[in-house]
Design a protein around this motif. Structure first.
Motif, PDB file in Angstrom:
ATOM      1  N   THR A 182      12.969 -86.831 -20.157  1.00  0.00           N
ATOM      2  CA  THR A 182      12.392 -85.861 -21.099  1.00  0.00           C
ATOM      3  C   THR A 182      13.395 -84.784 -21.494  1.00  0.00           C
ATOM      4  O   THR A 182      13.150 -84.019 -22.430  1.00  0.00           O
ATOM      5  CB  THR A 182      11.140 -85.192 -20.495  1.00  0.00           C
ATOM      6  OG1 THR A 182      11.525 -84.399 -19.362  1.00  0.00           O
ATOM      7  CG2 THR A 182      10.115 -86.238 -20.048  1.00  0.00           C
ATOM      8  N   GLN A 183      14.523 -84.709 -20.765  1.00  0.00           N
ATOM      9  CA  GLN A 183      15.535 -83.681 -21.039  1.00  0.00           C
ATOM     10  C   GLN A 183      16.741 -84.240 -21.793  1.00  0.00           C
ATOM     11  O   GLN A 183      17.634 -83.488 -22.161  1.00  0.00           O
ATOM     12  CB  GLN A 183      16.030 -83.087 -19.707  1.00  0.00           C
ATOM     13  CG  GLN A 183      14.936 -82.526 -18.815  1.00  0.00           C
ATOM     14  CD  GLN A 183      15.448 -82.250 -17.402  1.00  0.00           C
ATOM     15  OE1 GLN A 183      16.278 -82.986 -16.869  1.00  0.00           O
ATOM     16  NE2 GLN A 183      14.935 -81.190 -16.788  1.00  0.00           N
ATOM     17  N   ILE A 184      16.759 -85.537 -22.042  1.00  0.00           N
ATOM     18  CA  ILE A 184      17.982 -86.211 -22.491  1.00  0.00           C
ATOM     19  C   ILE A 184      18.437 -85.770 -23.880  1.00  0.00           C
ATOM     20  O   ILE A 184      19.627 -85.805 -24.183  1.00  0.00           O
ATOM     21  CB  ILE A 184      17.789 -87.748 -22.436  1.00  0.00           C
ATOM     22  CG1 ILE A 184      19.153 -88.446 -22.443  1.00  0.00           C
ATOM     23  CG2 ILE A 184      16.888 -88.235 -23.561  1.00  0.00           C
ATOM     24  CD1 ILE A 184      19.078 -89.929 -22.104  1.00  0.00           C
ATOM     25  N   TYR A 185      17.523 -85.330 -24.727  1.00  0.00           N
ATOM     26  CA  TYR A 185      17.895 -84.928 -26.085  1.00  0.00           C
ATOM     27  C   TYR A 185      18.093 -83.413 -26.204  1.00  0.00           C
ATOM     28  O   TYR A 185      18.367 -82.904 -27.295  1.00  0.00           O
ATOM     29  CB  TYR A 185      16.824 -85.394 -27.083  1.00  0.00           C
ATOM     30  CG  TYR A 185      15.467 -84.777 -26.857  1.00  0.00           C
ATOM     31  CD1 TYR A 185      15.106 -83.597 -27.493  1.00  0.00           C
ATOM     32  CD2 TYR A 185      14.549 -85.372 -25.992  1.00  0.00           C
ATOM     33  CE1 TYR A 185      13.872 -83.016 -27.275  1.00  0.00           C
ATOM     34  CE2 TYR A 185      13.313 -84.803 -25.766  1.00  0.00           C
ATOM     35  CZ  TYR A 185      12.979 -83.633 -26.412  1.00  0.00           C
ATOM     36  OH  TYR A 185      11.750 -83.062 -26.179  1.00  0.00           O
ATOM     37  N   GLN A 186      17.938 -82.690 -25.084  1.00  0.00           N
ATOM     38  CA  GLN A 186      18.006 -81.227 -25.120  1.00  0.00           C
ATOM     39  C   GLN A 186      19.257 -80.661 -24.455  1.00  0.00           C
ATOM     40  O   GLN A 186      19.310 -79.471 -24.165  1.00  0.00           O
ATOM     41  CB  GLN A 186      16.764 -80.640 -24.435  1.00  0.00           C
ATOM     42  CG  GLN A 186      15.459 -80.927 -25.152  1.00  0.00           C
ATOM     43  CD  GLN A 186      14.279 -80.333 -24.426  1.00  0.00           C
ATOM     44  OE1 GLN A 186      14.107 -80.546 -23.231  1.00  0.00           O
ATOM     45  NE2 GLN A 186      13.439 -79.585 -25.132  1.00  0.00           N
ATOM     46  N   HIS A 187      20.271 -81.488 -24.227  1.00  0.00           N
ATOM     47  CA  HIS A 187      21.453 -81.036 -23.498  1.00  0.00           C
ATOM     48  C   HIS A 187      22.109 -79.817 -24.149  1.00  0.00           C
ATOM     49  O   HIS A 187      22.435 -78.835 -23.479  1.00  0.00           O
ATOM     50  CB  HIS A 187      22.474 -82.172 -23.386  1.00  0.00           C
ATOM     51  CG  HIS A 187      22.039 -83.268 -22.464  1.00  0.00           C
ATOM     52  ND1 HIS A 187      22.821 -84.378 -22.198  1.00  0.00           N
ATOM     53  CD2 HIS A 187      20.901 -83.436 -21.733  1.00  0.00           C
ATOM     54  CE1 HIS A 187      22.182 -85.168 -21.347  1.00  0.00           C
ATOM     55  NE2 HIS A 187      21.016 -84.618 -21.065  1.00  0.00           N
ATOM     56  N   GLU A 188      22.293 -79.881 -25.448  1.00  0.00           N
ATOM     57  CA  GLU A 188      22.978 -78.787 -26.150  1.00  0.00           C
ATOM     58  C   GLU A 188      22.133 -77.520 -26.119  1.00  0.00           C
ATOM     59  O   GLU A 188      22.636 -76.431 -25.825  1.00  0.00           O
ATOM     60  CB  GLU A 188      23.262 -79.192 -27.598  1.00  0.00           C
ATOM     61  CG  GLU A 188      24.050 -78.139 -28.374  1.00  0.00           C
ATOM     62  CD  GLU A 188      24.383 -78.588 -29.792  1.00  0.00           C
ATOM     63  OE1 GLU A 188      24.846 -77.742 -30.571  1.00  0.00           O
ATOM     64  OE2 GLU A 188      24.160 -79.769 -30.123  1.00  0.00           O
ATOM     65  N   GLU A 189      20.826 -77.656 -26.402  1.00  0.00           N
ATOM     66  CA  GLU A 189      19.914 -76.509 -26.425  1.00  0.00           C
ATOM     67  C   GLU A 189      19.818 -75.857 -25.052  1.00  0.00           C
ATOM     68  O   GLU A 189      19.892 -74.633 -24.916  1.00  0.00           O
ATOM     69  CB  GLU A 189      18.524 -76.979 -26.876  1.00  0.00           C
ATOM     70  CG  GLU A 189      17.515 -75.861 -27.036  1.00  0.00           C
ATOM     71  CD  GLU A 189      17.496 -75.272 -28.431  1.00  0.00           C
ATOM     72  OE1 GLU A 189      17.035 -74.130 -28.555  1.00  0.00           O
ATOM     73  OE2 GLU A 189      17.961 -75.932 -29.368  1.00  0.00           O
ATOM     74  N   LEU A 198      19.078 -81.598 -14.705  1.00  0.00           N
ATOM     75  CA  LEU A 198      19.568 -82.785 -14.017  1.00  0.00           C
ATOM     76  C   LEU A 198      20.096 -83.802 -15.015  1.00  0.00           C
ATOM     77  O   LEU A 198      21.139 -84.426 -14.788  1.00  0.00           O
ATOM     78  CB  LEU A 198      18.454 -83.409 -13.167  1.00  0.00           C
ATOM     79  CG  LEU A 198      18.852 -84.652 -12.363  1.00  0.00           C
ATOM     80  CD1 LEU A 198      19.987 -84.353 -11.393  1.00  0.00           C
ATOM     81  CD2 LEU A 198      17.648 -85.207 -11.608  1.00  0.00           C
ATOM     82  N   SER A 199      19.412 -83.951 -16.137  1.00  0.00           N
ATOM     83  CA  SER A 199      19.864 -84.892 -17.156  1.00  0.00           C
ATOM     84  C   SER A 199      21.229 -84.495 -17.706  1.00  0.00           C
ATOM     85  O   SER A 199      22.090 -85.346 -17.948  1.00  0.00           O
ATOM     86  CB  SER A 199      18.848 -84.968 -18.302  1.00  0.00           C
ATOM     87  OG  SER A 199      19.285 -85.841 -19.312  1.00  0.00           O
ATOM     88  N   TYR A 200      21.446 -83.189 -17.893  1.00  0.00           N
ATOM     89  CA  TYR A 200      22.736 -82.693 -18.371  1.00  0.00           C
ATOM     90  C   TYR A 200      23.838 -83.029 -17.370  1.00  0.00           C
ATOM     91  O   TYR A 200      24.945 -83.431 -17.750  1.00  0.00           O
ATOM     92  CB  TYR A 200      22.650 -81.191 -18.600  1.00  0.00           C
ATOM     93  CG  TYR A 200      23.919 -80.576 -19.159  1.00  0.00           C
ATOM     94  CD1 TYR A 200      24.144 -80.531 -20.531  1.00  0.00           C
ATOM     95  CD2 TYR A 200      24.892 -80.047 -18.308  1.00  0.00           C
ATOM     96  CE1 TYR A 200      25.301 -79.971 -21.050  1.00  0.00           C
ATOM     97  CE2 TYR A 200      26.053 -79.481 -18.811  1.00  0.00           C
ATOM     98  CZ  TYR A 200      26.250 -79.446 -20.177  1.00  0.00           C
ATOM     99  OH  TYR A 200      27.407 -78.901 -20.684  1.00  0.00           O
ATOM    100  N   LYS A 201      23.533 -82.847 -16.081  1.00  0.00           N
ATOM    101  CA  LYS A 201      24.511 -83.141 -15.030  1.00  0.00           C
ATOM    102  C   LYS A 201      24.830 -84.635 -14.973  1.00  0.00           C
ATOM    103  O   LYS A 201      25.974 -85.027 -14.749  1.00  0.00           O
ATOM    104  CB  LYS A 201      23.968 -82.687 -13.672  1.00  0.00           C
ATOM    105  CG  LYS A 201      23.776 -81.188 -13.541  1.00  0.00           C
ATOM    106  CD  LYS A 201      25.059 -80.437 -13.307  1.00  0.00           C
ATOM    107  CE  LYS A 201      25.535 -80.582 -11.885  1.00  0.00           C
ATOM    108  NZ  LYS A 201      26.733 -79.747 -11.612  1.00  0.00           N
ATOM    109  N   LEU A 202      23.819 -85.455 -15.187  1.00  0.00           N
ATOM    110  CA  LEU A 202      23.994 -86.906 -15.112  1.00  0.00           C
ATOM    111  C   LEU A 202      24.695 -87.470 -16.345  1.00  0.00           C
ATOM    112  O   LEU A 202      25.349 -88.504 -16.262  1.00  0.00           O
ATOM    113  CB  LEU A 202      22.628 -87.591 -14.953  1.00  0.00           C
ATOM    114  CG  LEU A 202      21.896 -87.378 -13.629  1.00  0.00           C
ATOM    115  CD1 LEU A 202      20.450 -87.858 -13.747  1.00  0.00           C
ATOM    116  CD2 LEU A 202      22.610 -88.112 -12.500  1.00  0.00           C
ATOM    117  N   GLY A 203      24.562 -86.790 -17.477  1.00  0.00           N
ATOM    118  CA  GLY A 203      25.066 -87.323 -18.728  1.00  0.00           C
ATOM    119  C   GLY A 203      24.040 -88.270 -19.335  1.00  0.00           C
ATOM    120  O   GLY A 203      23.063 -88.660 -18.678  1.00  0.00           O
TER     121      GLY A 203
END
Length: 289
Positions: A182-189, A198-203
């Motif tokens: 659910t976080q995968i498209y919000q990395h930049e924001e 966690l998704s940002y850390k994982l890539g």
């Protein structure tokens, strides 16, 4: 008072988004042995019409997202009316929960944790592992037990049951698997605000791999559970109903490997909708059988 009914405030409550969390309630309903239709209806309304939207609105107020968020592709700007509307919804949830003391306390705790998730003085969201664990636990096992207590008008002692606790744990395991997606498209924001999820850390691809691993573990857990406490035919029906989720996830993964931009809002919402729909159908079947 008029401002409380602004379109912006109501959109940020994202009431239809509660559909994606419905499997937890339906699973608790399916394993309940002393179902009161009246209590089940009150619990459903309390959670899906008031508690979850209150949490959505409160989080939106402090996040002030400019990009897509769960359930809203183009969120409008927030204002203070959203803050007060979210608190009103919280209060209504507490009033609805007052028929059972244990249920009421759990509703209160859920509301407090959801506020700590986004409030700037605590902001659990900025801790990748902590927020992942807490969100998965409270939206999973905690909510499962909470719904069970309310549906059965039970007391705290009734949850000390091995079968029930295993089901609660599996619910959290399922959420721990799906939450990073659910976080995968919000990395930049998220990174702009200092929220290292966690998704940002994982890539992007790492998120897919992590979700596949934990989802696989949760699926094995459910297979064992349904074989242990139900029968083999229930296992096959569960696997058959979940097949569309695996097919779409695999299709999206292969598409994203070719172009990372495919890890976007639209694909995420489609996966969430397919997954929730399949699980809802299965738990409804489980309830009637």
């Amino acid at each position: 008072m008029t401002s409380l009914f602004s379109k912006s405030a109501w959109l940020h409550l994202r009431i239809p988004f509660s559909f994606l969390l419905m499997p937890v309630f339906l699973f608790a309903l399916a394993v309940s042995s002393n179902v009161s239709i009246q209590n089940a209806l009150i619990v459903f309304i309390c959670l899906h019409i008031f508690l979850y939207p209150a949490s959505n609105g409160y989080n939106s107020y402090f996040d002030k997202d400019e990009g897509s968020i769960g359930g809203l592709k183009n969120p409008p700007k927030v204002n203070t009316s959203l803050y007060y509307l979210a608190l009103i919804f919280d209060l209504i949830a507490l009033l609805l929960a007052s028929f059972n003391v244990t249920f009421l306390i759990m509703i209160l705790l859920y509301g407090l944790v959801s506020k700590a998730y986004s409030h700037p003085k605590i902001r659990l969201k900025k801790y990748p592992l902590g927020s992942w664990f807490i969100a998965g636990f409270f939206q999973g096992a905690f909510t499962f037990i909470m719904a069970y207590v309310g549906i059965n008008n039970a007391n705290a002692g009734s949850i000390l049951n091995v079968e029930l606790l295993i089901a609660a744990f599996l619910t959290s395991l399922m959420l721990w698997g799906s939450y990073p997606m659910t976080q995968i498209y919000q990395h930049e924001e998220d990174s702009k605000r200092g929220d290292i999820t966690l998704s940002y850390k994982l890539g992007i691809l790492g998120t897919f791999h992590f979700v596949a691993l934990v989802f696989g573990l949760s699926s094995l857990g459910f297979v064992w559970y349904f074989n242990r406490y139900y029968n083999l035919s229930t296992v096959f029906i569960y696997l058959s109903v979940m097949a569309p989720v695996i097919i779409y996830f695999s299709y999206w993964y292969l598409k994203t490997r070719k172009n990372l931009k495919a890890a976007d809002f639209d694909h995420t919402m489609k996966l969430n909708f397919i997954s929730a729909s399949c699980l809802n159908l299965f738990f409804i079947y489980l309830y009637y059988n």
